[in-house]
Design an enzyme around this catalytic site. Structure first.
Site, PDB file in Angstrom:
ATOM      1  CG  ASP A   8      -1.880   1.087   1.265  1.00 50.31           C
ATOM      2  OD1 ASP A   8      -2.668   1.174   0.316  1.00 50.31           O
ATOM      3  OD2 ASP A   8      -1.844   1.904   2.183  1.00 50.31           O
ATOM      4  CB  THR A  18      -1.759   6.053  -2.399  1.00 52.84           C
ATOM      5  OG1 THR A  18      -1.731   4.641  -2.274  1.00 52.84           O
ATOM      6  CG2 THR A  18      -2.847   6.605  -1.521  1.00 52.84           C
TER       7      THR A  18
HETATM    8  P1  ADP Z   1      -2.816   2.194  -6.167  1.00 56.18           P
HETATM    9  O1  ADP Z   1      -2.178   2.489  -4.855  1.00 56.18           O
HETATM   10  O2  ADP Z   1      -2.507   3.245  -7.169  1.00 56.18           O
HETATM   11  O3  ADP Z   1      -4.278   1.881  -6.054  1.00 56.18           O
HETATM   12  P2  ADP Z   1      -2.521  -0.606  -6.821  1.00 56.18           P
HETATM   13  O4  ADP Z   1      -1.321  -1.438  -6.505  1.00 56.18           O
HETATM   14  O5  ADP Z   1      -3.761  -0.854  -6.059  1.00 56.18           O
HETATM   15  O6  ADP Z   1      -2.072   0.904  -6.706  1.00 56.18           O
HETATM   16  O7  ADP Z   1      -2.803  -0.774  -8.383  1.00 56.18           O
HETATM   17  C1  ADP Z   1      -3.867  -0.124  -8.993  1.00 56.18           C
HETATM   18  C2  ADP Z   1      -3.800  -0.312 -10.478  1.00 56.18           C
HETATM   19  O8  ADP Z   1      -3.910  -1.686 -10.833  1.00 56.18           O
HETATM   20  C3  ADP Z   1      -4.955   0.398 -11.164  1.00 56.18           C
HETATM   21  O9  ADP Z   1      -4.470   1.069 -12.299  1.00 56.18           O
HETATM   22  C4  ADP Z   1      -5.878  -0.742 -11.538  1.00 56.18           C
HETATM   23  O10 ADP Z   1      -6.680  -0.443 -12.667  1.00 56.18           O
HETATM   24  C5  ADP Z   1      -4.883  -1.830 -11.838  1.00 56.18           C
HETATM   25  N1  ADP Z   1      -5.484  -3.170 -11.778  1.00 56.18           N
HETATM   26  C6  ADP Z   1      -6.164  -3.737 -10.773  1.00 56.18           C
HETATM   27  N2  ADP Z   1      -6.571  -4.980 -11.090  1.00 56.18           N
HETATM   28  C7  ADP Z   1      -6.106  -5.229 -12.341  1.00 56.18           C
HETATM   29  C8  ADP Z   1      -6.178  -6.349 -13.244  1.00 56.18           C
HETATM   30  N3  ADP Z   1      -6.795  -7.466 -12.917  1.00 56.18           N
HETATM   31  N4  ADP Z   1      -5.586  -6.223 -14.439  1.00 56.18           N
HETATM   32  C9  ADP Z   1      -4.937  -5.100 -14.780  1.00 56.18           C
HETATM   33  N5  ADP Z   1      -4.830  -4.021 -13.970  1.00 56.18           N
HETATM   34  C10 ADP Z   1      -5.405  -4.073 -12.785  1.00 56.18           C
END
Ligand code: ADP
Ligand code: MG
Length: 548
Positions: free
Chosen positions: A88, A121
């Site tokens: 996170d 974030t």
């Molecule tokens: P953040 O802190 O920015 O939320 P995350 O590690 O949660 O970072 O990643 C979020 C990103 O991952 C977003 O751009 C979301 O659309 C993408 N994402 C989530 N699930 C998938 C998936 N199954 N395939 C491709 N991208 C994904």
């Protein structure tokens, strides 16, 4: 946590850093480019810009490997050896003891993002870093920072409008699942997503509390109507169920005042000892009596309760728990209408809160307090379970994000396709838009369009795909410019590109829009800085600050 992100010149080994992470500004960054400028004021400007750009890129680099479902985790270790394993972004950056002033400004982006949208974030930080990298290129082409700022702002507001064009309608379960993808919560996202949606629809976010408890399977997690508090009764003879409870909230020790506890008494016979003990008993009894007289049948205390007072409360059929967390005290106060009391002598019935049912329930072998039928708020709780403490903590972070995101999508009712597809769409739109801008800020709009591609390209990179090949494929797909092609994003599992709506990867509109807007604003703010003025002489800042 004491992980220092200090920024010093030259040799990393020379920094007497206190922690594991150090942000070094190589001296060539500081000196190299400034040598080319002759005018003293320009020299300062270049220096401040170089330092700021470097800090932004470094912070972004630090979190980029955690982005997306295939992102890696970071293990954060404090000086006492306690660890947090997380991916996170906000947690990572919050936990680091960052001392560099520019780095702090960039971390502020993550905080704003988390406060407003609960998610996105890492994306917002990566985007800020990339905008600064693009700005660096423009500065080296002698484009004035003001022009860059103008172009960035123009692009951000155009992006906001264009985002409206690709809104999709999706159910909340899909949104919850996307928010949990790639976290430890992933393998149980089906059951957790249902809980998420259930509570987000039942109560406002502020009235949802999450209790984490290790020692069971994640699928044993449940949503419970009412307020849960991770505490138990102080005496086995206290009642397990109190109907029509009258709750006293006390934030001081329920014991005799300090001076009465610390007197030294010299006694020369048994009678005197007994008299002393009896007197103390009577005083504590009187104290408990005050609480009983107010009409309370439940006592929740922020601090400790004297054993004798506990005995007396128990004898009178009153439930008492001690060391209740401040946040729980506040939640109970809000839900039941109780006033938190700091002087036991003054407690009266109007200070008490009320609820239909106050009970102690068993979860596994361990007790929990459950409060239902409260007059003020309609509280809902989630009991999260996982095998170990580390896992339940990390699942808790993913769950917090997911509940926030679902709540956001539930209230705003606008969602977008994920997997970097909306960033790709905006990038193409902004490139077309740039042509209509003209002048030097056109280049800044183009740079902004390019920066947006960092999200899909990082998603690809973190999944072991070639970021450039994936970008080319994405650009080709988006060039078709139809309703379907707008949703094409990175296929992180099988490689290549795929329609994210079909895949069920959906995120709230606000998460993407806020990430773009705050990244643009932070980049603009940093670019306008031409000089860093510190209260201390730079040389004196040393290990706690930065030196160059
Ligand atoms: P953040 O802190 O920015 O939320 P995350 O590690 O949660 O970072 O990643 C979020 C990103 O991952 C977003 O751009 C979301 O659309 C993408 N994402 C989530 N699930 C998938 C998936 N199954 N395939 C491709 N991208 C994904
Ligand atoms: Mg996320």
């Amino acid at each position: 946590m004491d992980i220092t992100l200090a920024c010093g010149a030259g040799n990393p080994g020379s920094n007497p850093g206190r922690g594991a992470i150090n942000l070094y500004i190589p001296s060539e960054v500081v000196q190299g480019m400034t040598e080319k400028v002759t005018d003293a004021s320009q020299k300062q400007q270049a220096t401040a810009q170089q330092v700021n750009i470097f800090a932004a890129k470094e912070i972004a680099n630090f979190v980029r490997s955690t982005l997306g479902p295939m992102g890696m985790d970071k293990m954060l270790v404090d000086q006492a050896g306690d660890t947090i394993v997380t991916n996170d972004g906000a947690t990572i950056l919050r936990t680091m003891n960052v001392t560099h002033p520019t780095a702090k400004m960039i971390i502020e982006v993550a905080r704003t993002q988390e406060e407003n949208c609960y998610d996105g974030t890492t994306s917002s930080i990566i985007l800020t870093g990339e905008l600064m990298k693009q700005a660096e290129g423009l500065l080296s082409k002698k484009i004035h920072p003001t022009m860059i700022v103008k172009g960035f702002k123009l692009a951000a507001s155009e992006a906001e409008k264009a985002l409206e064009e690709i809104v999709v309608e999706e159910d909340l379960i899909t949104v919850a699942k996307t928010a949990m993808t790639g976290k430890s919560a992933e393998s149980d996202k089906e059951s957790l997503a249902e809980i998420c949606v259930e509570v987000a629809q039942a109560a406002k976010l502020a009235d949802i509390s999450v209790i984490k408890r290790a020692g069971a399977k994640v699928s044993d997690s449940t949503a419970i109507a009412g307020l849960l508090i991770d505490k138990s009764m102080m005496h086995h003879s206290m009642p397990e169920v109190v109907e029509e409870a009258k709750i006293a909230l006390i934030d001081i020790d329920i014991t005799l005042p300090d001076f009465a506890q610390q007197v030294q008494v010299q006694v020369n016979n048994n009678d005197a000892v007994e008299e002393f003990i009896n007197k103390r008993k009577a005083q504590l009894q009187a104290l408990a009596e005050k609480i009983i007289d107010s009409g309370a049948n439940v006592v929740l205390c922020l601090r400790d309760i004297d054993k004798l007072a506990v005995e007396y409360l128990a004898k009178n059929g009153i439930y008492a728990a001690r060391r209740v967390a401040k946040s729980d005290m506040e939640a109970v106060a809000k839900a039941t209408g109780a006033r938190i009391v700091s002087a036991i002598d003054d407690i009266v019935s109007s200070d008490l809160g009320s609820c239909g049912l106050f009970e102690e329930i068993l979860v596994g072998d361990e007790p929990l307090i459950k409060i239902t039928g409260t007059p003020n708020t309609n509280a809902v709780s989630v009991l999260l379970r996982a095998p170990t403490k580390h896992v339940v903590d990390e699942i808790g972070r993913a769950f917090d994000d997911a509940v926030g995101v679902v709540s956001l999508a539930y209230t705003s009712e606008q969602t977008l396709a994920g997997g970097g597809s909306s960033y790709m769409y905006l990038s193409r739109k902004l490139r077309n838009f740039a042509a209509t801008v003209g002048g030097r800020s056109q280049m800044a709009v183009e740079a902004f369009a390019e920066a947006l591609e960092i999200i899909p390209s990082t998603l690809a990179e973190n999944s072991g795909l070639d970021p450039l090949d994936t970008l080319i494929e994405l650009r080709q797909a988006h060039a078709a410019d139809n309703k379907k092609s707008n949703f094409v994003g990175v296929n992180v599992y099988d490689g290549g590109v795929i329609n994210m709506v079909d895949l069920g990867v959906i995120e709230p509109f606000a998460v993407v829009s806020q990430a773009i807007q705050s990244a643009a604003e932070t980049a603009a703010m940093i670019l306008r800085i031409d000089n860093i003025i510190t209260a201390k002489k730079l040389a004196e800042i040393g290990e706690d600050g930065f030196q160059y």
